[in-house]
Scaffold this motif. Structure first.
Motif, PDB file in Angstrom:
ATOM      1  N   GLY A 102       2.679   2.858   8.450  1.00 55.59           N
ATOM      2  CA  GLY A 102       1.805   2.614   7.350  1.00 55.59           C
ATOM      3  C   GLY A 102       0.460   2.287   7.999  1.00 55.59           C
ATOM      4  O   GLY A 102      -0.164   1.714   7.151  1.00 55.59           O
ATOM      5  N   GLN A 103      -0.015   2.381   9.298  1.00 57.47           N
ATOM      6  CA  GLN A 103      -1.567   2.807  10.031  1.00 57.47           C
ATOM      7  C   GLN A 103      -2.107   4.044   9.645  1.00 57.47           C
ATOM      8  O   GLN A 103      -3.623   3.897   9.682  1.00 57.47           O
ATOM      9  CB  GLN A 103      -0.954   2.577  10.821  1.00 57.47           C
ATOM     10  CG  GLN A 103      -0.478   1.144  11.839  1.00 57.47           C
ATOM     11  CD  GLN A 103      -0.077   0.381  13.031  1.00 57.47           C
ATOM     12  OE1 GLN A 103      -0.383   1.138  13.752  1.00 57.47           O
ATOM     13  NE2 GLN A 103      -0.632  -0.753  13.640  1.00 57.47           N
ATOM     14  N   LEU A 134       0.880  -1.290   0.023  1.00 59.11           N
ATOM     15  CA  LEU A 134      -0.010  -0.157   0.219  1.00 59.11           C
ATOM     16  C   LEU A 134       0.460   1.118  -0.121  1.00 59.11           C
ATOM     17  O   LEU A 134       1.587   1.129   0.571  1.00 59.11           O
ATOM     18  CB  LEU A 134      -0.886  -0.077   1.021  1.00 59.11           C
ATOM     19  CG  LEU A 134      -1.795  -0.933   1.099  1.00 59.11           C
ATOM     20  CD1 LEU A 134      -2.879  -0.969   2.678  1.00 59.11           C
ATOM     21  CD2 LEU A 134      -2.591  -1.319   0.319  1.00 59.11           C
ATOM     22  N   LEU A 135       0.736   2.573  -0.653  1.00 57.75           N
ATOM     23  CA  LEU A 135       1.501   3.766  -1.169  1.00 57.75           C
ATOM     24  C   LEU A 135       1.402   4.105   0.951  1.00 57.75           C
ATOM     25  O   LEU A 135       2.587   4.276   0.972  1.00 57.75           O
ATOM     26  CB  LEU A 135      -0.150   4.572  -1.359  1.00 57.75           C
ATOM     27  CG  LEU A 135       1.116   6.578  -1.092  1.00 57.75           C
ATOM     28  CD1 LEU A 135       1.757   5.899  -1.653  1.00 57.75           C
ATOM     29  CD2 LEU A 135      -0.279   6.978  -2.067  1.00 57.75           C
ATOM     30  N   ASP A 145      11.389   7.998  -4.602  1.00 54.99           N
ATOM     31  CA  ASP A 145      12.028   6.543  -3.217  1.00 54.99           C
ATOM     32  C   ASP A 145      10.472   5.207  -3.158  1.00 54.99           C
ATOM     33  O   ASP A 145      10.712   4.516  -3.325  1.00 54.99           O
ATOM     34  CB  ASP A 145      12.212   7.219  -2.233  1.00 54.99           C
ATOM     35  CG  ASP A 145      12.714   5.458  -1.447  1.00 54.99           C
ATOM     36  OD1 ASP A 145      13.916   5.165  -2.082  1.00 54.99           O
ATOM     37  OD2 ASP A 145      12.575   5.751  -0.214  1.00 54.99           O
ATOM     38  N   VAL A 146       9.844   6.362  -2.872  1.00 49.29           N
ATOM     39  CA  VAL A 146       8.555   5.128  -2.375  1.00 49.29           C
ATOM     40  C   VAL A 146       7.776   4.719  -4.368  1.00 49.29           C
ATOM     41  O   VAL A 146       8.234   3.433  -4.319  1.00 49.29           O
ATOM     42  CB  VAL A 146       6.975   5.992  -2.099  1.00 49.29           C
ATOM     43  CG1 VAL A 146       5.906   5.738  -1.998  1.00 49.29           C
ATOM     44  CG2 VAL A 146       7.490   6.592  -0.591  1.00 49.29           C
ATOM     45  N   GLY A 147       7.816   5.012  -5.002  1.00 50.92           N
ATOM     46  CA  GLY A 147       7.488   5.237  -6.243  1.00 50.92           C
ATOM     47  C   GLY A 147       8.840   3.499  -6.753  1.00 50.92           C
ATOM     48  O   GLY A 147       7.726   2.444  -7.853  1.00 50.92           O
ATOM     49  N   LEU A 154       5.477   4.997   1.831  1.00 49.51           N
ATOM     50  CA  LEU A 154       5.694   6.263   2.943  1.00 49.51           C
ATOM     51  C   LEU A 154       6.065   6.039   4.302  1.00 49.51           C
ATOM     52  O   LEU A 154       7.458   6.598   4.224  1.00 49.51           O
ATOM     53  CB  LEU A 154       4.582   6.602   2.236  1.00 49.51           C
ATOM     54  CG  LEU A 154       4.596   7.910   1.642  1.00 49.51           C
ATOM     55  CD1 LEU A 154       2.863   8.164   1.366  1.00 49.51           C
ATOM     56  CD2 LEU A 154       5.369   8.901   0.851  1.00 49.51           C
ATOM     57  N   GLY A 155       5.985   5.102   4.806  1.00 45.00           N
ATOM     58  CA  GLY A 155       6.283   4.615   5.616  1.00 45.00           C
ATOM     59  C   GLY A 155       7.341   4.595   6.011  1.00 45.00           C
ATOM     60  O   GLY A 155       8.030   4.988   6.850  1.00 45.00           O
TER      61      GLY A 155
END
Length: 118
Positions: free
Chosen positions: A44-45, A4-5, A70-72, A9-10
């Motif tokens: 990620g919560q 999950l995004l 970085d996330v992508g 991100l987290g």
């Protein structure tokens, strides 16, 4: 299962913070966000708003664009790295996702050009 995004991100935010040797408390204070909320974002919560991401990135002295790149990359399935960061997608014979032009129809299905002509 796909990442999950909010999880990606987290993970990225945590990597940046720990690489800087900073604590959650330090970053939460600098970002003006509660320690508990920042912890939930890193795990990620919680889904962080763009304003919150901007504040956290400022506190970490990292550009949002760098974080999102970085996330992508982290979210790409193995073997799909060619979709992002191509220096010359036309020469390679394919367009990457960042090179595609998206036209979003306006009200009633009309494009921006049609709306401007109206």
């Amino acid at each position: 299962m796909a990442v999950l995004l909010r999880e990606a991100l987290g993970d990225s935010l945590r990597r940046v913070r720990t690489a800087q040797g900073r604590t959650l408390r330090e970053v939460s204070t600098d970002a003006r966000v509660s320690l508990g909320y920042l912890s939930e974002v890193e795990r990620g919560q919680k889904e962080a708003s763009s304003e919150l991401l901007a504040s956290i990135c400022d506190a970490l002295d990292v550009e949002i664009a760098e974080l999102l790149l970085d996330v992508g990359h982290a979210m790409l399935p193995a073997g799909d790295e060619h979709l992002v960061g191509s220096t010359d997608p036309v020469a390679a014979g394919e367009m990457g996702v960042l090179d595609a032009k998206v036209v979003i129809p306006g009200p009633g299905g009309r494009t921006e050009a049609a709306l401007a002509a109206a």
